[in-house]
Design an enzyme around this catalytic site. Sequence first.
Site, PDB file in Angstrom:
ATOM      1  CD  GLU A 222      32.549  13.401  68.904  1.00 42.79           C
ATOM      2  OE1 GLU A 222      32.909  13.360  67.721  1.00 42.79           O
ATOM      3  OE2 GLU A 222      31.442  13.783  69.267  1.00 42.79           O
ATOM      4  N   GLY A 358      35.188   7.798  60.218  1.00 46.23           N
ATOM      5  CA  GLY A 358      35.321   8.229  58.831  1.00 46.23           C
ATOM      6  C   GLY A 358      35.931   9.609  58.766  1.00 46.23           C
ATOM      7  CB  ALA A 359      35.347  12.697  58.671  1.00 43.83           C
ATOM      8  CG  MET A 360      37.294  14.100  65.175  1.00 43.66           C
ATOM      9  SD  MET A 360      35.725  13.803  66.054  1.00 43.66           S
ATOM     10  CE  MET A 360      35.673  15.249  67.118  1.00 43.66           C
ATOM     11  CD  GLU A 361      32.653  16.605  65.120  1.00 44.89           C
ATOM     12  OE1 GLU A 361      32.924  15.611  64.417  1.00 44.89           O
ATOM     13  OE2 GLU A 361      31.858  16.560  66.076  1.00 44.89           O
ATOM     14  CG  ASN A 362      39.732  17.003  65.314  1.00 50.68           C
ATOM     15  OD1 ASN A 362      39.288  16.626  66.378  1.00 50.68           O
ATOM     16  ND2 ASN A 362      40.175  16.175  64.377  1.00 50.68           N
ATOM     17  CD  GLU A 395      33.130  15.322  59.930  1.00 53.06           C
ATOM     18  OE1 GLU A 395      33.367  15.852  61.024  1.00 53.06           O
ATOM     19  OE2 GLU A 395      32.488  14.259  59.815  1.00 53.06           O
ATOM     20  CG  HIS A 398      30.167  18.555  63.360  1.00 54.00           C
ATOM     21  ND1 HIS A 398      29.136  18.479  64.262  1.00 54.00           N
ATOM     22  CD2 HIS A 398      30.260  17.324  62.803  1.00 54.00           C
ATOM     23  CE1 HIS A 398      28.628  17.246  64.250  1.00 54.00           C
ATOM     24  NE2 HIS A 398      29.293  16.528  63.368  1.00 54.00           N
ATOM     25  CD  GLU A 417      27.748  13.477  64.932  1.00 50.58           C
ATOM     26  OE1 GLU A 417      27.716  13.635  63.699  1.00 50.58           O
ATOM     27  OE2 GLU A 417      28.715  13.831  65.624  1.00 50.58           O
TER      28      GLU A 417
HETATM   29 ZN   LIG Z   1      29.328  14.462  62.806  1.00 49.97          ZN
END
Ligand SMILES: [Zn+2]
Length: 762
Positions: A222, A358-362, A395, A398, A417
Amino acid sequence: MREQTGASPFHEPRVADELRVDAGHDPKERRLARSVRSEHADLRVRIEGERDAAQHLALRRHDLLELIHGEDVLAGHANTVAVEAVGSSDHSGEGRVTEYDRNFRLTKDVLPSRYDLRFHLDVDHWTSTGWERIALTSKKASREIVLHAVELDITAANVDGIALENARFETDAQVAILRFAKEIPAGDHALEIEWTGGIRESLRGLYRSVRGEERYAATQFEAADARRAFPCFDEPEFKAKFALELVHPSGNAAIANMPVASGEDIADHRTRTRFRETPVRISTYLVAFTVGPYESTPETKTPSKIPVRCWLPPGLASQAIFARDAHVRSVEWLQDYTAIPYPFIKVDAIGIPDFEAGAMENPGAITYRTRLLAADEKNASIVTLKGVFSTAAHELTHMWWGDLVTMRWWTDLWLNESFASFVGEKCTAALNPEWRYWRDFVADNTSAFNLDALASTHPISIEAKNAEEASERFDAITYTKGAAVLRMIESYLGEDAFRAGVRIYLNRHKEANASADDFWHALDEASGQDVTSIMNAWIKEPGHPIVTTLVRRSNGGLDLALSQTRYFSDKDAKPSSQRWPAPLVLRYGTANGMREHRLLLATASGHVRIDGAEWIYPNAGGRGFYRWQLDETGDRLLDAGVKQLAPEERLALVDNAWALTRTGRASLASFLRRLDSLAGEEDRTVIGAISDSLAWLGSYAVRDRTEGPFARFVESFYRPIFEQIGWRPRDGEDSDTREKRARVIGMLGYHAAAEDIRRGAR
Ligand SMILES: [Zn+2]
């Protein structure tokens, strides 16, 4: 309870007035205030910032989310490197004006439906080779197919066996234009591409991560970096199913969106791992995989049998039990909230040593900074644990909102978001009632209020021409105000109607894409109200209103005359004719307890009568994103209700009163009178807000003449609290009390000049 310590010196209007006059008329002070205002929106922002740096960093939604998604993720996209291509290459020259500029969008003439993806990952040399077969449908006959590719060397390609004639790269548009030997007719086809690429140092696309001797390959796609890992139709609307295969060093864990289907050891200490195909179509920015010497927590299952694990570099997994269980609990809560089963089979939460956001919603493979997973419940601070939990909840939200239903285009990134923030906080608050989490949400709104009170603020939603633009403008307005406005509309419609709208929206658009308007329409349907026009005003207009209320008592109730105008922190700002459809929820007290009254103030002014009301507080739950002011009658009547208000309402009360005082709309005397009505306050966040305002006064407004009275006011406010909590922590004391103690001692020692405190602190 507050002890009787005698009248506060600030009850004398003279002293308060002098203080205000000092603050307002000292030219130096004015200049200071003005310069600070233009730099920081409000000094409060800075004061907040200092406090947060010390105490609340992980709690602040804006900071946390800024960290999560990173502001500069996309910086530098414009300067991409042209790559070699098979056949004749035509690298577009600088300054040439074509349709292939940075705002280029793919046509819908060619639609992918499925990718078979294979990567050979060589972490010794940080290189990769790839092969893919994309099932696609073309609407019309053409010799060319255009898709995204950056820093990839395409070595071969064909469509149904029709050979590639040449590949041309457009660097601004970040696309490859594949021209084939023959025309490809309209219909279904298989496009095969082979390429080589790096496992790069920059933390985007397919990248490397090193921890001591350990080597990892990981992805972060992303907003628009899948194109750096494999040629693809890299816009959120081009959803497809993905079946992935990785060849990687034997002994390494290989983790991707889906569970492992099979693994076999092949030559040279390498393993081929195949993953199951995604059960639903997803956008390219959500594809993820990583290999490395990860260790996992024991797998656990949610009550609905979803397997959950956390993966971390060696030695850390034992600290991730709290994080794993936060995922388990959040998944269950979200399934219930959305009434849609978790869509992605399993949850792996992976801590990568190097991670830009910080984090990614895969979907199925959420990636994190390691410290957002490795937080041992026994040793970590409550602030850290809140950060771990709320990030996981964000996350996981998402998975439904963003992954199952995806924005059509980056213009609606703010909603992606803001929704994940708001509902993630709902989940966190519901599952951890002891944290009384909404107070933190309300406290965080201050920074958005301050920015949004500037004449130079911007609307929440602005059309984005490209992914970079959408990401660049993320600030407290997009994240915090966006989430606050969602909470305001939920408060107005009611939680049940809001949730019904969420369910309509998710069910109607699952496995597909939708826009913000689709969500507003779903809320219209669920609530029977015109949410679309309310929300469009709030997201497309800059700023927010102040609602002024004149209160008259009559016949055992209250008559209210309401009016609204845009709120500016700068009193001299040019007045605006803007009006909002303001969804107000008024808290009011009756002889039989507190109630709420909902109304939509859609015009400049309006009247309402509330039978049986004895006092009103114009922002129930602190859930509205508007400033408000009561006339003197209303303000005096509210005195009777202050102690009944919820902590987040008292917090919003102080924040609002201080904002009006800072901008000269209310007198300092009335502000101090309001603080006096809060004597004996016990809540950590309310004391925090009061302390921020008093610390500002102590630092910037108090003069020789007012030093004594000010110190006595601070003393009289904080001394009773200090006497209750004392110097030393008690057994089993909660974190609120610890934070409160630090604040109270600081205020007494510094602003009340209390000798005993100063001696004790040494
Ligand atoms: Zn997010």
